[in-house]
Design a protein around this motif. Structure first.
Motif, PDB file in Angstrom:
ATOM      1  N   ILE A   1      69.330  19.340 -11.085  1.00  0.00           N
ATOM      2  CA  ILE A   1      70.379  20.324 -11.371  1.00  0.00           C
ATOM      3  C   ILE A   1      70.026  21.011 -12.700  1.00  0.00           C
ATOM      4  O   ILE A   1      70.023  20.356 -13.744  1.00  0.00           O
ATOM      5  N   PRO A   2      69.683  22.303 -12.645  1.00  0.00           N
ATOM      6  CA  PRO A   2      69.276  22.994 -13.883  1.00  0.00           C
ATOM      7  C   PRO A   2      70.397  22.976 -14.917  1.00  0.00           C
ATOM      8  O   PRO A   2      71.567  23.153 -14.580  1.00  0.00           O
ATOM      9  N   LYS A   3      70.021  22.717 -16.155  1.00  0.00           N
ATOM     10  CA  LYS A   3      70.998  22.697 -17.245  1.00  0.00           C
ATOM     11  C   LYS A   3      70.969  24.028 -18.000  1.00  0.00           C
ATOM     12  O   LYS A   3      70.009  24.780 -17.923  1.00  0.00           O
ATOM     13  N   GLU A   4      72.044  24.268 -18.737  1.00  0.00           N
ATOM     14  CA  GLU A   4      72.105  25.479 -19.555  1.00  0.00           C
ATOM     15  C   GLU A   4      70.938  25.485 -20.546  1.00  0.00           C
ATOM     16  O   GLU A   4      70.761  24.515 -21.303  1.00  0.00           O
ATOM     17  N   PRO A   5      70.127  26.545 -20.561  1.00  0.00           N
ATOM     18  CA  PRO A   5      68.982  26.577 -21.486  1.00  0.00           C
ATOM     19  C   PRO A   5      69.408  26.544 -22.956  1.00  0.00           C
ATOM     20  O   PRO A   5      68.608  26.206 -23.827  1.00  0.00           O
ATOM     21  N   GLN A   6      70.690  26.871 -23.221  1.00  0.00           N
ATOM     22  CA  GLN A   6      71.181  26.840 -24.603  1.00  0.00           C
ATOM     23  C   GLN A   6      70.981  25.457 -25.229  1.00  0.00           C
ATOM     24  O   GLN A   6      70.655  25.331 -26.405  1.00  0.00           O
ATOM     25  N   TRP A   7      71.191  24.400 -24.401  1.00  0.00           N
ATOM     26  CA  TRP A   7      71.089  23.042 -24.946  1.00  0.00           C
ATOM     27  C   TRP A   7      69.644  22.688 -25.283  1.00  0.00           C
ATOM     28  O   TRP A   7      69.375  22.033 -26.289  1.00  0.00           O
TER      29      TRP A   7
ATOM     30  N   SER B   1      67.698  35.314 -24.230  1.00  0.00           N
ATOM     31  CA  SER B   1      68.081  36.679 -24.598  1.00  0.00           C
ATOM     32  C   SER B   1      67.815  37.642 -23.440  1.00  0.00           C
ATOM     33  O   SER B   1      68.572  38.589 -23.226  1.00  0.00           O
ATOM     34  N   GLN B   2      66.747  37.361 -22.678  1.00  0.00           N
ATOM     35  CA  GLN B   2      66.434  38.188 -21.500  1.00  0.00           C
ATOM     36  C   GLN B   2      67.569  38.090 -20.474  1.00  0.00           C
ATOM     37  O   GLN B   2      68.011  39.097 -19.920  1.00  0.00           O
ATOM     38  N   GLN B   3      68.057  36.867 -20.241  1.00  0.00           N
ATOM     39  CA  GLN B   3      69.167  36.672 -19.299  1.00  0.00           C
ATOM     40  C   GLN B   3      70.427  37.374 -19.782  1.00  0.00           C
ATOM     41  O   GLN B   3      71.138  38.016 -19.002  1.00  0.00           O
ATOM     42  N   GLU B   4      70.710  37.255 -21.076  1.00  0.00           N
ATOM     43  CA  GLU B   4      71.918  37.877 -21.636  1.00  0.00           C
ATOM     44  C   GLU B   4      71.835  39.399 -21.587  1.00  0.00           C
ATOM     45  O   GLU B   4      72.828  40.073 -21.309  1.00  0.00           O
TER      46      GLU B   4
END
Length: 212
Positions: free
Chosen positions: A6-12, A34-37
């Motif tokens: 289960i992919p986790k938020e890349p922020q973490w 930043s690319q996603q945002e």
């Protein structure tokens, strides 16, 4: 997500690499986030992530990667342009918006709005040649139907009137590395080939006499 797929938020992951001081990995993840945002139009979040990463790199006395500097410059110029518009500084806003519009692929979800504002601010600032050039981009089939109806006729009228006289040249100031005179919002020096640091308040390249 390696154990449960289960992919986790890349922020973490980004925060982890920052915490343990793995700056290179943090930079890679920061650029991906930043690319996603930016794809969903959340430019402020993209700007904040890149700025935090930039500060980390400076703190570790490492060289700033080109991609990071380039993206941060574009997002900061966009944020700055919005402030300058509100302040009524049409020339400053126009210069920042020209920079942003020349890199419009970095702003996929708001291309038309940015180009429309660029035409308006360039017109207000008396940069008629620049306003004409960006109006010509806006009347292309892929853009014109998305232009706000309030501005559509004005944009079309601007694009129908070619401007034969060049805009007044931008004031020059000295490159902080080699003192070569270049336009004050240009961030690359043609003489020494350096990428130039810029003032966060004006967007202009730094000059030695203003350094603090």
């Amino acid at each position: 997500g390696e154990t449960d797929n289960i992919p986790k938020e890349p922020q973490w992951t980004f925060k982890l690499y920052r915490a343990i001081g793995n700056v290179k990995q943090a930079v890679k993840i920061a650029i991906n986030i930043s690319q996603q945002e930016q794809e969903i139009g959340n430019y402020k979040m993209a700007h904040n992530i890149l700025l935090d990463t930039y500060k980390d790199i400076k703190m570790h006395s490492l060289k700033i990667p080109f991609d990071l500097n380039y993206k941060l410059m574009n997002f900061h110029s966009f944020q700055l342009a919005k402030r300058l518009v509100k302040m009524g500084n049409h020339m400053g806003a126009a210069r920042m918006l020209i920079r942003v519009s020349n890199n419009i692929s970095q702003f996929p979800s708001t291309k038309v709005n940015i180009l429309t504002t660029t035409v308006a601010e360039c017109t207000q600032a008396g940069l008629k040649q620049a306003a004409y050039q960006f109006a010509c981009i806006l009347v292309r089939p892929e853009y014109i139907n998305d232009v706000n109806p309030k501005f559509k006729k004005k944009v079309e009228a601007t694009a129908r009137k070619p401007v034969k006289v060049d805009d007044d040249p931008e004031p020059l100031s000295a490159c902080p590395f080699c003192q070569f005179q270049i336009p004050e919002t240009q961030l690359e020096c043609p003489q020494c080939k350096n990428n130039l640091p810029f003032c966060i308040a004006s967007g202009k390249h730094m000059i030695l006499s203003d350094w603090t």
